[in-house]
Structures are given as structure tokens and as C-alpha cells.
Design an enzyme around this catalytic site. Structure first.
Site, mmCIF file in Angstrom:
data_model
loop_
_atom_site.group_PDB
_atom_site.id
_atom_site.type_symbol
_atom_site.label_atom_id
_atom_site.label_comp_id
_atom_site.label_asym_id
_atom_site.label_seq_id
_atom_site.Cartn_x
_atom_site.Cartn_y
_atom_site.Cartn_z
ATOM 1 N N ASP A 1 52.061 30.296 65.316
ATOM 2 C CA ASP A 1 52.437 31.534 64.659
ATOM 3 C C ASP A 1 51.788 32.642 65.458
ATOM 4 O O ASP A 1 50.607 32.545 65.826
ATOM 5 C CB ASP A 1 51.955 31.561 63.203
ATOM 6 N N SER A 2 52.571 33.663 65.774
ATOM 7 C CA SER A 2 52.032 34.712 66.634
ATOM 8 C C SER A 2 52.524 36.071 66.190
ATOM 9 O O SER A 2 53.433 36.177 65.354
ATOM 10 C CB SER A 2 52.423 34.442 68.096
HETATM 11 P P1 ITT Z 1 59.141 30.450 64.871
HETATM 12 O O1 ITT Z 1 58.482 30.855 63.574
HETATM 13 O O2 ITT Z 1 60.375 29.611 64.658
HETATM 14 O O3 ITT Z 1 58.201 29.844 65.844
HETATM 15 P P2 ITT Z 1 59.371 33.323 65.283
HETATM 16 O O4 ITT Z 1 59.852 34.168 66.432
HETATM 17 O O5 ITT Z 1 59.867 33.688 63.906
HETATM 18 O O6 ITT Z 1 59.708 31.784 65.605
HETATM 19 P P3 ITT Z 1 56.686 34.028 64.509
HETATM 20 O O7 ITT Z 1 56.948 33.975 63.049
HETATM 21 O O8 ITT Z 1 55.420 33.417 65.036
HETATM 22 O O9 ITT Z 1 57.825 33.287 65.337
HETATM 23 O O10 ITT Z 1 56.770 35.539 64.967
HETATM 24 C C1 ITT Z 1 56.447 35.894 66.269
HETATM 25 C C2 ITT Z 1 56.844 37.352 66.510
HETATM 26 O O11 ITT Z 1 55.711 38.057 67.025
HETATM 27 C C3 ITT Z 1 57.924 37.439 67.570
HETATM 28 O O12 ITT Z 1 59.208 37.356 67.003
HETATM 29 C C4 ITT Z 1 57.620 38.782 68.199
HETATM 30 O O13 ITT Z 1 58.134 39.817 67.398
HETATM 31 C C5 ITT Z 1 56.088 38.838 68.136
HETATM 32 N N1 ITT Z 1 55.492 38.187 69.343
HETATM 33 C C6 ITT Z 1 54.721 37.075 69.360
HETATM 34 N N2 ITT Z 1 54.386 36.749 70.615
HETATM 35 C C7 ITT Z 1 54.962 37.652 71.401
HETATM 36 C C8 ITT Z 1 55.012 37.832 72.798
HETATM 37 O O14 ITT Z 1 54.436 36.988 73.640
HETATM 38 N N3 ITT Z 1 55.705 38.876 73.270
HETATM 39 C C9 ITT Z 1 56.308 39.735 72.454
HETATM 40 N N4 ITT Z 1 56.338 39.629 71.123
HETATM 41 C C10 ITT Z 1 55.674 38.596 70.587
#
Ligand code: ITT
Length: 210
Positions: free
Chosen positions: A73-74
Site C-alpha cells: 500500500d503506497s
Molecule cells: P492496488 O491497491 O491494487 O495495489 P492502487 O493503485 O489502488 O493499487 P494504492 O491503494 O496503494 O494502490 O494507492 C497507491 C496510489 O498512491 C497510486 O494510485 C498513486 O496515486 C500514489 N502513488 C503510490 N506510489 C506512487 C509512485 O511511485 N508514483 C506516483 N504515485 C504513487
């Protein structure tokens, strides 16, 4: 053909897969996409922290599929906004789905008039590997500090990358070569910590093969 150890990549975000797969490649562990599991569940991300959500994504999917699952989660935490959007980064503008363009616009609006020195932020990545029983076998959290610039520049990376300038660089992740992100990003750092653990799992024959 010889059999290969594998784990399932518990994410629906292809950008995460791309960034992590390269770093994991030397371990020889095959990363199988959720797309290969039509019966995969959509894990509800209702945790209050990156850690809670990452543990849920990994362990609930693992128990459901009866497979080892790696999830993370990021998001981006902006100091001036008291850490927002944080765990809500993917659904900042739309609440229930990811739209990078609208998320970026909303962040720029919320920082309208804020000077550069107050636009500090960091990306966070909380990574979890669960075994097929839902036991957390590996867990780490890494950050990448930087600043939110005043406009989007470049098309590299994804999400907030066109506005995010990592510390020590004069360009955003949107402009920098992908090799730089692969070296210093929150996700790259977390994945590099995972790599020796994966080597050990392979050596000890603890991962399934196919
Ligand atoms: P999963 O839950 O299926 O893994 P998700 O994209 O919904 O996919 P998250 O809930 O972890 O994943 O949300 C991550 C969001 O945070 C991502 O959609 C971006 O908006 C932001 N984000 C995270 N890492 C990033 C990166 O390396 N570069 C740019 N934005 C990032």
C-alpha cells in the site's frame, strides 16, 4: 523445462508490477499477476494506515487463493496538508477510484499559493509478503522524500510523479530517467529489502513451484 518458484503479485496497478518485477528478477522468483486468477477477491482497503491496508491486501488474498501473495500500500504524504492524501492517494479526487489527472489537479489546488519551501512531501510504501495461510512472512515500510512542484512536468512514472521532485534532484520523477526512480523510490527501496528474503525462501525450498 525446469520448474520455477513463484509468488502472486496482489495488486491491480500495473505500474507497481513493472517497478517491482525488475528488482525481483535476479531472485528467479516468478511474479504471477492477479490477472491470472479470475477468482481473486477485491480486498477492501479500510485500514487506517499503510501497514493495515498492505497486510489486508496480502493476507486476505493469500488465504483466498491459497498462494503466497506480495502486496503493498503506497501513497504521497504532504506536510502542509498534515499528511494528506496519504492512504487515500489513489482516490483523492474521486473517493472510490483512481484518476491520476484529477488527483494531481486537486493536489495543486490545495497547495495553491504555498511557497516551495513549504511543499515538502514523501512517498510511502508499506510492503507485505503473506504465505498461503495468511501469515505475514515479511514486512517493511520505506519512504522517498521530496517536494511537490507548481505544475506537472514530464510523462515518466505514474500517479503524482510529474509533480514530485525527489530530494537531491532538480527534476520530477516525470522527467527523470526511470533508472533514477528504480534506485531511490519508496517502492524500489522496499523491494530491495525483500530481495535477500526471497533468495532465502528459494534456497530453503519454501515457495511453491510450477
Ligand atoms: P492496488 O491497491 O491494487 O495495489 P492502487 O493503485 O489502488 O493499487 P494504492 O491503494 O496503494 O494502490 O494507492 C497507491 C496510489 O498512491 C497510486 O494510485 C498513486 O496515486 C500514489 N502513488 C503510490 N506510489 C506512487 C509512485 O511511485 N508514483 C506516483 N504515485 C504513487
Amino acid at each position: 523445462m525446469s520448474k520455477q518458484a513463484y509468488i502472486v503479485f496482489g495488486t491491480s496497478n500495473p505500474n507497481k508490477v513493472k517497478e517491482m518485477a525488475k528488482i525481483v528478477a535476479p531472485t528467479g522468483v516468478q511474479m504471477i499477476s492477479l490477472a491470472d486468477y479470475p477468482n481473486a477477491i477485491d480486498v477492501v482497503e479500510d485500514g487506517k494506515t499503510f501497514g493495515e491496508n498492505a497486510r489486508k491486501k496480502a493476507t486476505e488474498q493469500a488465504k483466498h487463493l491459497r498462494e503466497w501473495v506480495l502486496a503493498e500500500d503506497s501513497g504521497i504524504c504532504v506536510d502542509y496538508l498534515n499528511g494528506e492524501p496519504g492512504i487515500y492517494s489513489a482516490r483523492f479526487a474521486l473517493h472510490n477510484r483512481c484518476d491520476d489527472k484529477r488527483n494531481n489537479q486537486l493536489l495543486l489546488e490545495k497547495l495553491d499559493g504555498v511557497p516551495l519551501e513549504k511543499r515538502t512531501a514523501h512517498y510511502t510504501c508499506h510492503m507485505v509478503l503473506s504465505n498461503q495461510y495468511g501469515d505475514v512472512m515479511f514486512e517493511t515500510e520505506e519512504i522517498c522524500p521530496g517536494k511537490i512542484l507548481f505544475e506537472e512536468t514530464g510523462t515518466g512514472g505514474f500517479g503524482y510523479d510529474p509533480m514530485f521532485q525527489p530530494n537531491g534532484y532538480d527534476l520530477t520523477f516525470g522527467m527523470l530517467p526511470s533508472e533514477v526512480k528504480a534506485e531511490i523510490s519508496h517502492r524500489a527501496k522496499a523491494t530491495r529489502i525483500l530481495v535477500p528474503f526471497l533468495f532465502d525462501l528459494v534456497k530453503d525450498g519454501r515457495l511453491p513451484v510450477k
